[in-house]
Design an enzyme around this catalytic site. Structure first.
Site, short mmCIF file in Angstrom:
data_model
loop_
_atom_site.label_atom_id
_atom_site.label_comp_id
_atom_site.label_asym_id
_atom_site.label_seq_id
_atom_site.Cartn_x
_atom_site.Cartn_y
_atom_site.Cartn_z
CG ASN A 280 -1.61 1.31 1.46
OD1 ASN A 280 -2.51 1.70 0.72
ND2 ASN A 280 -1.16 2.02 2.49
CE1 TYR B 153 0.00 8.75 -6.04
CE2 TYR B 153 -1.81 9.22 -7.55
CZ TYR B 153 -1.34 8.66 -6.37
OH TYR B 153 -2.21 8.00 -5.53
#
Length: 248
Positions: A88, A153
């Site tokens: 994560n 990103y």
């Protein structure tokens, strides 16, 4: 067939959560702990790790730096194969692409793509030896929807979605199930740049058909379902939870 409470009971399961000191990772820690998992928290933030650990009585905390391959290797080599890996941890850089430094570009790629890939490989090898395991990667809604000022990103998160598909196809026949979640806008510190601006927050909400920003626990619950045997036939998918944002 009715889903029973026992179907989500993770008693006896060891779960590694990276990026567990805050945000979605911390919510995952609380959710999986509440379902009786033995939780291992991993993060670069010692204060956050300590806080979350006290809240859930975590069995183990691990300090590591996902921007450092040596740190990743040290964490994984000494770890028994978890039953579930919540891959994560990630970072966000928002701003004009032309203003990004080469160091900032490299760091985002290292943390958001190369780090999860190396963790999946190192711990996946141990899972393969055992013949079972689940890996849940964290992608993003921006893997499927362009976004100004988040080019690198978004690219790393798109790569995570493709990595999930490819490794799932390779490992599913060997007993390892790989899936991913793709969170939308969520009330976490990583989104502070727009959450701290009422105008930006309102603009974000207007782009979401559900009419609100998600809570971190909603992403944690999705990861729980994907990790459990309830969704044991879901393989290689990146499940988007964004209130309908990418529909528009």
């Amino acid at each position: 067939m009715k889903i029973q409470e026992s179907d989500l009971d993770l008693n006896g399961k060891r779960v590694l959560i990276t990026g567990a000191a805050s945000g979605i990772g911390a919510a995952m820690a609380k959710t999986f702990s509440a379902h009786n998992a033995t939780v291992i928290l991993a993060d670069i933030d010692p204060i956050g790790l300590e806080r979350v650990s006290k809240e859930i009585s975590a069995s183990q905390t691990v300090m590591f730096n996902q921007n450092d391959l040596t740190s990743i290797e040290e964490m994984c080599v000494n770890m028994e194969a978890p039953d579930i890996v919540l891959n994560n941890a990630g970072i966000l850089w928002a701003g004009p692409f032309e203003e990004m430094s080469s160091d900032e570009i490299t760091k985002i790629i290292n943390v958001n793509l190369l780090g999860p890939v190396h963790i999946a490989q190192a711990l996946g090898k141990k899972m393969l030896t055992r013949g079972s395991g689940v890996i849940v990667n964290t992608s993003s809604q921006l893997a499927f929807h362009g976004s100004a000022e988040r080019a690198v990103y978004a690219s790393t998160k798109a790569a995570i979605a493709q990595f999930t598909k490819s490794i799932a196809a390779e490992w599913a026949p060997k007993g390892i199930r790989v899936v991913a979640i793709a969170p939308g806008r969520t009330l976490t510190n990583i989104n502070a740049s727009f959450l701290n601006s009422p105008k930006k927050q309102q603009t974000a909400i207007e782009a979401i058909p559900a009419g609100r920003i998600a809570e971190a626990h909603e992403m944690a619950r999705l990861a729980l379902l994907l990790s459990s045997d309830v969704l044991s036939y879901v393989v290689g998918e990146t499940v988007v939870s964004d209130g309908g944002y990418i529909l528009l």
